[in-house]
Enzyme design. Structure first.
Site, short mmCIF file in Angstrom:
data_model
loop_
_atom_site.label_atom_id
_atom_site.label_comp_id
_atom_site.label_asym_id
_atom_site.label_seq_id
_atom_site.Cartn_x
_atom_site.Cartn_y
_atom_site.Cartn_z
N CYS A 124 0.83 -1.21 0.00
CA CYS A 124 0.00 0.00 0.00
C CYS A 124 0.86 1.25 0.00
O CYS A 124 1.80 1.37 0.80
CB CYS A 124 -0.91 0.00 1.23
N CYS A 130 -0.67 6.18 6.96
CA CYS A 130 -2.03 5.88 7.41
C CYS A 130 -1.97 5.15 8.75
O CYS A 130 -1.07 4.34 8.99
CB CYS A 130 -2.74 5.01 6.37
N CYS A 133 -2.91 0.42 8.93
CA CYS A 133 -2.07 -0.78 8.75
C CYS A 133 -0.65 -0.50 9.20
O CYS A 133 0.21 -0.24 8.38
CB CYS A 133 -2.07 -1.23 7.29
N CYS A 232 -7.97 1.64 -0.90
CA CYS A 232 -7.61 0.99 0.37
C CYS A 232 -7.56 -0.52 0.14
O CYS A 232 -8.55 -1.11 -0.30
CB CYS A 232 -8.62 1.33 1.46
N GLN A 361 -19.66 -8.07 12.38
CA GLN A 361 -18.24 -8.39 12.36
C GLN A 361 -17.60 -7.90 11.06
O GLN A 361 -18.08 -8.19 9.97
CB GLN A 361 -18.03 -9.89 12.50
N PHE A 392 -23.19 -8.54 26.19
CA PHE A 392 -22.66 -7.66 25.12
C PHE A 392 -22.99 -8.29 23.76
O PHE A 392 -22.12 -8.47 22.91
CB PHE A 392 -21.15 -7.44 25.27
N GLU A 413 -27.53 -6.03 25.77
CA GLU A 413 -26.71 -5.06 25.03
C GLU A 413 -27.22 -3.65 25.34
O GLU A 413 -28.44 -3.44 25.49
CB GLU A 413 -26.81 -5.35 23.52
N ASP A 461 -18.72 -10.95 25.46
CA ASP A 461 -17.95 -10.37 24.35
C ASP A 461 -17.90 -8.85 24.52
O ASP A 461 -18.48 -8.10 23.73
CB ASP A 461 -18.62 -10.75 23.02
N CYS A 488 -11.55 -8.50 22.45
CA CYS A 488 -10.85 -7.77 21.38
C CYS A 488 -9.68 -6.96 21.95
O CYS A 488 -9.06 -6.19 21.24
CB CYS A 488 -11.81 -6.86 20.62
#
Length: 543
Positions: A124, A130, A133, A232, A361, A392, A413, A461, A488
């Site tokens: 890229c 950026c 990444c 992108c 997702q 969640f 949630e 989650d 996460c």
């Protein structure tokens, strides 16, 4: 007994000798408090009394990737830790101290004197500037090693699990790689800006007027500066076609379009959101284009709508109107300018409708891997008798994929729109044994739990901050036989696992779970983000 199944997913390796060869096994220990949301800084925990001055330049070697993908380095002969953005393992560079952060410092890279050992050419053109990444210049195998090591180290220093526990009885599994490293994102959000951000030292000529307008991604660390992006590599080819079509015409002065200025609060175009789904009949991509504007003026958007709707994959053009001075992409009002108001996607055999602001997702293909792993970790009995508590739950994707094999799913949630989408998705898939409730899990009281039976399995989650202590206490009191924790953020995950397994002695809270397995999953190649699936089993004699 809930154990990590032999699910046949392709792993990086089955052994990890590199874990024993890292030279700085205690480096994260002094930074561990920095990785969790509720920790306190303690300058006295520095490796020595040495502390560099702001503006000082240092010769450094990056030893590993740490929190948020920052390079972790130690100042020679002192052991003092500094973090540097875009520094990669093995890289030698000159860094300038920009901030002091309690027991460590932050430096900015001035120049590289020797590249890192796993260097590859980033495909890229924006990879160096950026913020999306950060590790494209690192081979994918090295990215996986770094992510796996980070999880391993956090579990030891924050989670307080021993290395012997994690390795000798194979609690921690090798990371699951992502088979597709580019074009995996089904959603990208770009921002309009009144002035293109040019990297320092750039030889690109600066334009005036409309030609200096930008459509792209925010420069790292700046809310008001936009790096113009024409393509992108993380989004689909179809989405890149749409982006190119808009870039080709939106600056035309005759159209009368202006980007929103976040400082003066003047302008029309705020954001461009592109979402990719799948046509259920043909299996081909279908796209939603969402223009976020400061007011409702469909006549101004008409030329752009005509341009993008000519692309066959585009089936929906939406306009979210956000009149606030904030920079959010969610509008107070929403209009359909072309086609239908949603797109569709399939996951684990179920159909999901995705609206402009739905959570889904971001990596659909890897989500299949993740959700299959979650289902196998739940270790369902197969007789359809279990009660599942889905904390969640978002739009219900995890709970709904389990619903066909259990007695009932109860999902909670805080986001009202997500609960609405979850109920719609249940109806769409003819699922009647799932109940979704809106509620803030950070503000639960003693009455929480009165509206559902004791669950056999809890799926949790949470978002990046992890679980609130109120919820931790509830789970320790509930004593469900199995908890599947999907995270996460490995830092807050390690903290929460510590609380659930080891308790909080200073608060007279006793843990009652044991960690049976921990599976890192790479959902987002070339980024610092790591997903983990953890299985917790209730101890034999919980007090």
């Amino acid at each position: 007994m809930a154990t990590m199944p032999s699910h046949g997913l392709r792993h990086l390796s089955t052994t990890r000798p590199w874990l024993k060869t890292f030279r700085f096994t205690t480096s994260f220990a002094s930074l561990a408090s920095s990785f969790t949301e509720d920790s306190e800084q303690d300058e006295s925990s520095s490796a020595s009394s040495y502390f560099p001055k702001r503006g000082q330049t240092l010769e450094l070697v990056c030893e590993s990737l740490a929190f948020k993908g920052k390079g972790l380095c130690k100042v020679a002969d002192t052991g003092f830790i500094v973090l540097c953005d875009r520094a990669l393992p093995g890289e030698r560079f000159i860094g300038r101290v920009t901030r002091k952060k309690g027991n460590y410092a932050v430096v900015t890279k001035v120049k590289t004197t020797s590249p890192h050992r796993d260097f590859v050419d980033a495909p890229c053109e924006y990879a160096s500037y950026c913020g999306g990444c950060k590790t494209q210049n690192l081979s994918y195998e090295a990215q996986l090693r770094a992510k796996e090591y980070q999880v391993h180290d956090l579990m030891i220093h924050v989670g307080k699990f021993s290395q012997l526990e994690l390795e000798s009885i194979s609690i921690m599994k090798p990371i699951v790689p992502c088979d597709i490293q580019f074009h995996y994102r089904n959603k990208m959000e770009f921002s309009f800006g009144s002035e293109k951000w040019l990297p320092r030292g750039s030889f690109v000529e600066k334009h005036e007027g409309n030609n200096n307008y930008a459509l792209g991604l925010h420069a790292p660390g700046f809310f008001d500066k936009v790096l113009n992006v024409n393509k992108c590599l993380l989004q689909s080819e179809s989405a890149n076609m749409v982006l190119a079509a808009i870039q080709d015409c939106w600056r035309d002065a005759d159209l009368g379009l202006s980007p929103y200025n976040v400082r003066s609060h003047i302008g029309f175009l705020k954001h461009l959101m592109l979402r990719t789904g799948r046509n259920l009949k043909t299996g081909l991509p279908e796209l939603m284009v969402n223009f976020v504007t400061s007011s409702y003026k469909p006549e101004l958007l008409k030329p752009l709508v005509e341009r993008v709707s000519a692309i066959p994959e585009v089936v929906s053009v939406m306009n979210n109107v956000n009149t606030s001075v904030g920079n959010t992409s969610v509008g107070e009002l929403e209009y359909t300018l072309y086609g239908k108001p949603n797109i569709t996607e399939t996951l684990r055999g179920l159909t999901f409708q995705i609206s402009a602001n739905s959570f889904f997702q971001t990596n659909t293909r890897q989500a299949e891997v993740l959700y299959r792993l979650i289902e196998e970790c739940a270790d369902l009995r197969g007789d359809g008798s279990e009660i599942v508590l889905d904390l969640f739950c978002g739009t219900g994707t995890i709970g709904l994929t389990l619903a066909q094999r259990v007695k009932h799913v109860y999902g909670y949630e805080v986001v009202a729109q997500a609960i609405s989408d979850a109920r719609l998705n249940a109806k769409l898939n003819d699922i009647h044994n799932a109940t979704f409730v809106q509620g803030d899990l950070n503000k639960i009281d003693e009455s929480f739990g009165n509206n559902f039976p004791r669950p056999d399995i809890v799926i949790s989650d949470p978002n990046r901050p992890g679980m609130h202590m109120k919820l931790i206490k509830f789970l320790l009191k509930l004593k469900a036989p199995c908890i599947v924790y999907v995270s996460c953020n490995p830092a807050t995950c390690a903290r929460d696992l510590d609380y659930l397994c080891h308790g909080v002695p200073e608060k007279n809270i006793r843990g009652c779970y044991k960690l049976k397995s921990l599976q890192p999953v790479d959902m987002f190649p070339h980024t610092p983000h790591i997903e983990c699936v953890c299985v917790l089993e209730l101890c034999d004699n919980p007090s």
